[in-house]
Design a protein around this motif. Sequence first.
Motif, PDB file in Angstrom:
ATOM      1  N   LYS A  64       0.821  -1.207   0.000  1.00 17.75           N
ATOM      2  CA  LYS A  64       0.000   0.000   0.000  1.00 17.75           C
ATOM      3  C   LYS A  64       0.861   1.266   0.000  1.00 17.75           C
ATOM      4  O   LYS A  64       0.777   2.077  -0.895  1.00 17.75           O
ATOM      5  CB  LYS A  64      -0.916   0.036   1.240  1.00 17.75           C
ATOM      6  CG  LYS A  64      -1.840  -1.150   1.355  1.00 17.75           C
ATOM      7  CD  LYS A  64      -3.136  -0.934   0.617  1.00 17.75           C
ATOM      8  CE  LYS A  64      -4.076  -2.119   0.783  1.00 17.75           C
ATOM      9  NZ  LYS A  64      -5.232  -2.055  -0.078  1.00 17.75           N
ATOM     10  N   THR A  65       1.658   1.463   1.032  1.00 13.24           N
ATOM     11  CA  THR A  65       2.350   2.742   1.199  1.00 13.24           C
ATOM     12  C   THR A  65       3.611   2.808   0.335  1.00 13.24           C
ATOM     13  O   THR A  65       4.144   1.795  -0.106  1.00 13.24           O
ATOM     14  CB  THR A  65       2.755   2.946   2.667  1.00 13.24           C
ATOM     15  OG1 THR A  65       3.757   1.978   2.998  1.00 13.24           O
ATOM     16  CG2 THR A  65       1.569   2.753   3.605  1.00 13.24           C
ATOM     17  N   ASP A  66       4.085   4.041   0.135  1.00 12.10           N
ATOM     18  CA  ASP A  66       5.320   4.257  -0.617  1.00 12.10           C
ATOM     19  C   ASP A  66       6.461   3.409  -0.046  1.00 12.10           C
ATOM     20  O   ASP A  66       7.223   2.785  -0.789  1.00 12.10           O
ATOM     21  CB  ASP A  66       5.720   5.738  -0.540  1.00 12.10           C
ATOM     22  CG  ASP A  66       4.809   6.634  -1.378  1.00 12.10           C
ATOM     23  OD1 ASP A  66       3.783   6.146  -1.884  1.00 12.10           O
ATOM     24  OD2 ASP A  66       5.140   7.826  -1.523  1.00 12.10           O
ATOM     25  N   ALA A  67       6.575   3.424   1.273  1.00  9.42           N
ATOM     26  CA  ALA A  67       7.678   2.712   1.918  1.00  9.42           C
ATOM     27  C   ALA A  67       7.575   1.207   1.668  1.00  9.42           C
ATOM     28  O   ALA A  67       8.582   0.525   1.463  1.00  9.42           O
ATOM     29  CB  ALA A  67       7.694   2.993   3.421  1.00  9.42           C
ATOM     30  N   LEU A  72      -3.965  -1.471 -12.764  1.00  8.93           N
ATOM     31  CA  LEU A  72      -5.301  -2.001 -13.042  1.00  8.93           C
ATOM     32  C   LEU A  72      -5.379  -3.472 -12.630  1.00  8.93           C
ATOM     33  O   LEU A  72      -6.407  -3.950 -12.142  1.00  8.93           O
ATOM     34  CB  LEU A  72      -5.624  -1.859 -14.533  1.00  8.93           C
ATOM     35  CG  LEU A  72      -6.999  -2.368 -14.958  1.00  8.93           C
ATOM     36  CD1 LEU A  72      -8.104  -1.523 -14.352  1.00  8.93           C
ATOM     37  CD2 LEU A  72      -7.130  -2.384 -16.480  1.00  8.93           C
ATOM     38  N   GLY A  93      -3.527  -3.591  -8.485  1.00  9.63           N
ATOM     39  CA  GLY A  93      -4.123  -2.781  -7.434  1.00  9.63           C
ATOM     40  C   GLY A  93      -3.121  -1.892  -6.716  1.00  9.63           C
ATOM     41  O   GLY A  93      -3.474  -1.169  -5.799  1.00  9.63           O
ATOM     42  N   GLN A 107      -0.647   1.233  -6.629  1.00 11.45           N
ATOM     43  CA  GLN A 107      -0.419   2.531  -7.272  1.00 11.45           C
ATOM     44  C   GLN A 107       0.982   3.010  -6.909  1.00 11.45           C
ATOM     45  O   GLN A 107       1.267   3.225  -5.732  1.00 11.45           O
ATOM     46  CB  GLN A 107      -1.460   3.520  -6.726  1.00 11.45           C
ATOM     47  CG  GLN A 107      -1.689   4.730  -7.569  1.00 11.45           C
ATOM     48  CD  GLN A 107      -2.644   4.441  -8.719  1.00 11.45           C
ATOM     49  OE1 GLN A 107      -3.595   3.690  -8.553  1.00 11.45           O
ATOM     50  NE2 GLN A 107      -2.376   5.008  -9.880  1.00 11.45           N
ATOM     51  N   ILE A 108       1.853   3.154  -7.902  1.00 10.38           N
ATOM     52  CA  ILE A 108       3.230   3.573  -7.623  1.00 10.38           C
ATOM     53  C   ILE A 108       3.403   5.030  -8.032  1.00 10.38           C
ATOM     54  O   ILE A 108       3.320   5.377  -9.208  1.00 10.38           O
ATOM     55  CB  ILE A 108       4.250   2.679  -8.372  1.00 10.38           C
ATOM     56  CG1 ILE A 108       3.960   1.192  -8.108  1.00 10.38           C
ATOM     57  CG2 ILE A 108       5.667   3.033  -7.962  1.00 10.38           C
ATOM     58  CD1 ILE A 108       4.957   0.243  -8.744  1.00 10.38           C
ATOM     59  N   ASP A 109       3.650   5.868  -7.053  1.00 11.70           N
ATOM     60  CA  ASP A 109       3.850   7.287  -7.304  1.00 11.70           C
ATOM     61  C   ASP A 109       5.149   7.495  -8.102  1.00 11.70           C
ATOM     62  O   ASP A 109       6.126   6.761  -7.900  1.00 11.70           O
ATOM     63  CB  ASP A 109       3.950   8.006  -5.948  1.00 11.70           C
ATOM     64  CG  ASP A 109       3.835   9.513  -6.095  1.00 11.70           C
ATOM     65  OD1 ASP A 109       2.703  10.004  -6.147  1.00 11.70           O
ATOM     66  OD2 ASP A 109       4.882  10.182  -6.184  1.00 11.70           O
ATOM     67  N   TRP A 130      -2.519   3.486 -16.146  1.00 13.57           N
ATOM     68  CA  TRP A 130      -3.581   3.997 -17.021  1.00 13.57           C
ATOM     69  C   TRP A 130      -4.452   4.927 -16.218  1.00 13.57           C
ATOM     70  O   TRP A 130      -5.248   4.420 -15.438  1.00 13.57           O
ATOM     71  CB  TRP A 130      -4.370   2.778 -17.567  1.00 13.57           C
ATOM     72  CG  TRP A 130      -5.515   3.113 -18.444  1.00 13.57           C
ATOM     73  CD1 TRP A 130      -5.498   3.847 -19.585  1.00 13.57           C
ATOM     74  CD2 TRP A 130      -6.880   2.711 -18.265  1.00 13.57           C
ATOM     75  NE1 TRP A 130      -6.747   3.907 -20.118  1.00 13.57           N
ATOM     76  CE2 TRP A 130      -7.619   3.225 -19.339  1.00 13.57           C
ATOM     77  CE3 TRP A 130      -7.560   1.963 -17.302  1.00 13.57           C
ATOM     78  CZ2 TRP A 130      -8.989   3.036 -19.480  1.00 13.57           C
ATOM     79  CZ3 TRP A 130      -8.915   1.768 -17.434  1.00 13.57           C
ATOM     80  CH2 TRP A 130      -9.618   2.289 -18.525  1.00 13.57           C
ATOM     81  N   PRO A 131      -4.306   6.201 -16.238  1.00 13.63           N
ATOM     82  CA  PRO A 131      -3.511   6.940 -17.221  1.00 13.63           C
ATOM     83  C   PRO A 131      -2.056   7.028 -16.772  1.00 13.63           C
ATOM     84  O   PRO A 131      -1.792   7.287 -15.596  1.00 13.63           O
ATOM     85  CB  PRO A 131      -4.133   8.328 -17.197  1.00 13.63           C
ATOM     86  CG  PRO A 131      -4.688   8.461 -15.819  1.00 13.63           C
ATOM     87  CD  PRO A 131      -5.019   7.078 -15.329  1.00 13.63           C
TER      88      PRO A 131
END
Lengths: 308, 308, 308, 308
Positions: free
Chosen positions: C114-117, C143, C146, C148-150, C172-173
Motif C-alpha cells: 500500500k504505502t510508498d515505503a 489495473l 491494485g 499505485q506507484i507514485d 492507465w492513465p
Amino acid sequence: MSLLTEDAKGVFVISVTPFHPDGTIDFDSLDRVTDFYIEKGATGLTILGMMGEAPKLTQAESRAVAQRVIARAGDLPVVVGVSAPGLAAISELSKSVMDLGAAGVMIAPPGSLKTDAQIAGYYSQACAAAGEGVPVVLQDFPLSTGVQIDPAVLNRIVQELPQVVMLKHEDWPGLPKITALRRAEAAGQRRISILCGNGGIFLPEEMGRGADGAMTGFAFPEMLRQVVDLSNAGDMDRAQDIFDAYLPLVRYEQQPGAGLAVRKYVLQKRGAIASAALRSPGAPAAPEAIAEVDRLIARLTRRLKELT
Amino acid sequence: MSLLTEDAKGVFVISVTPFHPDGTIDFDSLDRVTDFYIEKGATGLTILGMMGEAPKLTQAESRAVAQRVIARAGDLPVVVGVSAPGLAAISELSKSVMDLGAAGVMIAPPGSLKTDAQIAGYYSQACAAAGEGVPVVLQDFPLSTGVQIDPAVLNRIVQELPQVVMLKHEDWPGLPKITALRRAEAAGQRRISILCGNGGIFLPEEMGRGADGAMTGFAFPEMLRQVVDLSNAGDMDRAQDIFDAYLPLVRYEQQPGAGLAVRKYVLQKRGAIASAALRSPGAPAAPEAIAEVDRLIARLTRRLKELT
Amino acid sequence: MSLLTEDAKGVFVISVTPFHPDGTIDFDSLDRVTDFYIEKGATGLTILGMMGEAPKLTQAESRAVAQRVIARAGDLPVVVGVSAPGLAAISELSKSVMDLGAAGVMIAPPGSLKTDAQIAGYYSQACAAAGEGVPVVLQDFPLSTGVQIDPAVLNRIVQELPQVVMLKHEDWPGLPKITALRRAEAAGQRRISILCGNGGIFLPEEMGRGADGAMTGFAFPEMLRQVVDLSNAGDMDRAQDIFDAYLPLVRYEQQPGAGLAVRKYVLQKRGAIASAALRSPGAPAAPEAIAEVDRLIARLTRRLKELT
Amino acid sequence: MSLLTEDAKGVFVISVTPFHPDGTIDFDSLDRVTDFYIEKGATGLTILGMMGEAPKLTQAESRAVAQRVIARAGDLPVVVGVSAPGLAAISELSKSVMDLGAAGVMIAPPGSLKTDAQIAGYYSQACAAAGEGVPVVLQDFPLSTGVQIDPAVLNRIVQELPQVVMLKHEDWPGLPKITALRRAEAAGQRRISILCGNGGIFLPEEMGRGADGAMTGFAFPEMLRQVVDLSNAGDMDRAQDIFDAYLPLVRYEQQPGAGLAVRKYVLQKRGAIASAALRSPGAPAAPEAIAEVDRLIARLTRRLKELT
C-alpha cells in the motif's frame, strides 16, 4: 465552547444516533444518551462518526443532531464527523457545525487515496475545506477506509498542517504508530493529541505507548474512563484488571458491522436510549446475539463484584 | 493415516513453520513444535497456512515440511494448505502431500473472485484440482482474502461438492454463518465439520452456535482444547472462565500481520521452537511488543492460579 | 545471451503460452509462435507474464517453457516473469531461468503493498531475491495489481536499485509518469528503459513522451514494430496512421480477462499457434466475439490497403 | 416532462458541470453546453454523474444544476445521478429532482457491496428510497465502483424491481452481459433499455449486441448519434467508419481520472463552455496532454473529410 487543541485528553465517547422504530431521529433519546455519556465519565463527545450512522442522515438531519448535542453537552467539547465524498460538502457541514459551537471536526480519508502524496495532499485540501483555524481530527481507520497511512505521512501532515490537532488512532495493528509519533515528537516535532478507537480493544497498551485517551463508543464508557484515569495515575495493573473484565464484551461489540446493533441493544438495556433501532439499511441484533450479550453482561456484573 | 471426514472435531492447531535466524527451515524445531502441539491437546494439525508462512516457501520446501510433520504426527490427521494462484500448483502440491499421508487439503479463495457464481465455480475447479476424493477444507477468511462468501454460496458448495468436508470458519463477524449452516443442515443438508479460526477470539460463542472445534494457531493451544472440551461437556461457564483468562493474549496475538511475530515469540518462550525468526519479509516483535506480551503472560499465570 | 540493460529498445512481445485442447503445453506451437513473433519484428520476448497464463503453470512447466523459448529465440533477449506471492519462489525461478540464459526477470508488486515505503522496500527485497546483478523489469500495472506507484517512488527505486533497468509501463492513465521519469533523468537521474504495455493502446503518445518501445502481446506485433520505428524516425503521422488502422482491434484485445481468448484466437487464425485453448480456468472466445473480431480483421485488411 | 421508460433509446449525453476558474458553478456555460449537446444530437441528458463532478457539489448546488438543465432541456428527458453513501440522501435528492421535472434517477452501487444478495438487496432499498414509481437507471460500472454484478443478479433485479427501467452499461468487458440480458428477455423476461457508457469505446459492438444507444459524455456527441442512427438503420459499416475516425480521441478521453480534464478542454475548444476548469480536487489537462489532443483533433478533421 472552546476549540479542540493538541492538549485534549480523556474519553471522547463516539455517540450513537438514536432512532425511533420508524427510522426517524429520536431527539429525546439523543438528549438522554448525551447525559448518560457525561454521567459515565465522558470528557468530550464525538458525533456523526461511522458508528453514528452519519452517512444515513441528510445534511439537515446532521445539523439538527449536532445542534441538539452541542446544546446539551454544555461545557464538554463536541467533535463532529464531517467526512464526505467531496470537499464542498465537508466545507458546508464544517462551517455549519462550527457556527453551532463544535470544538472541531473529524475527517477520514476517502477510499480512493492510495499513495503517500495523495493522502498528504488530501488533508491539505480537507483542512482548507474545513475552514481556516478549524481544529481537525484525522481519523486513521484503515480497516474501514482501506487507506493505509504510513507513520512518515502522519509526521508530514503534523508538520505541514497545524490545524490537525488530534489523531483518532484506530489502525490495527497500530501500536507501533503511537510509538513512532511520540518518538518524532521527542525529536522536536509538534505534539498532537492521540485518542484511540477500535472499541477500546487495545486501550491499556495504547495508554502505555503514550496515547492521551480514548475516542470510541463502547457501551460502557465508564470502563474507558477508569482505564484512562488509572493509567494516568500509573496504576497499570488495576487498569488492566478493569479492562479485562469488560474485554469479552469489548470484543463482541467490536465486530465490524454487527457491532453497532449490539451497542445499541446494550445502550437500550442500560436505559440510555428508548429503542435499539438502526436506520435502514441495518438489521437489529439477532436473538442469538442478544442471548450471547446478555450472558456476557451477567458475567461482567459478577466479575466486577469480585474486583471491588 | 486416515482421511478427513465431515465428523472431524476438536482442535486442529495451525502450525508455525520454524526458521533458523538465517532464514532456513529449522526441522528440529518443527519436530519439537509438533510434539508441543500434541502434548497441549491438539487433535489434528494444519500446516502451510497463512500463519505457517506458506507463500514464503518454495514448493520443495513445502513438501519437505509436510513430510516431516506428517511423519512426526503419527496418528493425528494433518491438513495441508495448498492455496495457490493457479490450479496446476494446487494440483501438484495436493497430489504430493496426499501421497505423503495428509488427511486433506485446505484451500482459500483467490482475491480475484467477486460474484457468487465465481466463488462456487472456483471451488468446483479447485476440488477437481485437489484430486478425486481428496477431502477439502474451505477456508473462509474474508479479512485476509477480500472474498465475501454468502451463506447461500456455502450451502450451494456443500450440496454440490461432497469433497468439501470442513469449513475453516473465520469470517468476522461470522457467528450468523454458523447458525445459517447448522439450520440448513437441520433442514436436510449434508452436515459438514466447522472448525473456527481467528485466533479463537470467538470460540465460546462459536461452540454455542454449533461449531465442532477450533482450527487456529494460538500459542496456548491448551486453552482451545479446554474450551472445546468444556463446551462439549456443557460446562459453558467454566469454558468461558478459562477463555476469558487468555483473552487479553488472544486479542494481542490476533493482530493482522504483527500477530505472527508475537506468536513465534511466545512459542520460543515456551520452549517449543528455538528461534522466533520469521522468514523475510517479516520483522520480529519489537521490544515494546515483547514487554507487553511478557506482562500479559505474567498476568495470565496469576489469573489461572485464581481459577484453579 | 547478453543481459538486459538500460539501453533496451524496440518491441518485446509478451508471448502467449500455447496449450493443446486438453490443457497440456503445446511446445511445437511455442516454437512456432516464437518464430512468428521474431518474423513480425520482435526485438525481444517476454514470457510467463500475466498474459502468458504464468500463474496456471507449475514451476517445472515454467522452467520448461523458459528453456524452450530461450533456445528458440537465439540472439534475442528473453525476459521472464517471476512474480510470485513469496520471495523464495522468485529466487528459485529467477536463478533457474537466468541459468538457462534469460536476459532478465520481470516482477510485479503483490497486491498487499500500500504505502510508498512498502513498495520501495519490496523492490529492494525482490532485487535481492532475483539474485545479485540480475536485471529486473519493474511491471507497473495498477489495473491488475491494485498497487499505485507514485512517480516519486519510481524515482527512488531507480536511484537505490541499479538492478532495475527497465519499467514495463502500463499505468492507465500513465502518460504523465513517462514525462516525470524522463524529466528526473534530464535532471541527472540514471536513465532506464521504458517499454509500454496495455496492448499498445497509447503507443504513439508514449513514444512521443520518451518511451523506448513496447512490451505487450498484441496479436499483430508488426504494428508495434512499425509504430516504434516510424516514431524513432520522426514520422509521427505515418506512425499514427498505421496505429489508427489497428486501433479497433487493439481496443478489442485490451479487454481485461476476455482479451486473452481473443488474442489466442487471432494468433491461431494467423497460423502462429495450433489451438486457441486457454488452460482452465479460462473460457474460449464466444461465437459473438469471434464474429466481431473477424469483422474487425476484415476491415483492417481493407484499411491497410488504403494506406499503402 | 415525461418519465423514463423501458423504451428509451438514442443518446443520453452525460453532461459536464462547468465551473468558473474560481470554482463556482458557471450557469451560463451550463445553458450553453445543454444547447450544444442537443444541437449535436442528444436525445436525452444525464447530469450529476461521476463525470459531472457530482460528489464535489453541495446538495443545494446539485438541485440548482438540476433545475437549470431541466428547464433548458425542454422536452428532452433528463436523468439525474443521485448516488450517495446513504439512502436518506438518495431519497432527498431524488424527491427534489423529480419534483423539478427529472425523467428518472441513476444509482450506482456503493463499493461496500460484495455478494449477490447484498447487491440485489441494495437495489430494492434504493428503489424504495428513490420514491414509489420513480424510474431508476442502474449504473453498472465496476471499474469505478469495484462492484461486480453477475448477469444473474441483473436478471433478478429486472424481475423483482419494475422501477429499474434502464441499465447504464459500462462493465469492461461487458459485451457478454448485453447478450445475456437480451437472451433472458427473449425467454420472456421484461425488456429494459440498455444505454452504454465507457466513453462509447465499444459502441458499434454494443449496438450489434442489442443495446439501445449510448449514455456517455464523449465531447463529440455527434459521433455517438451517428453511430446509433446508422446502426439502427443497419449500416454497420458506415457506423464503424465514423466510429473509427473518432476512436483515437475516444480512447484518449476514456482515461480514468485524467479524461475529464481532456473532455472539458475539448468542450471549451468547441465553444460549449467558457472554462475547462475542474473544481478542486482536480487538475487541468497538462500542456503535453493538450498538444496530444490538439493533434488528434486535427487528424480527426482530416479523416472526416476523407469519409464524406
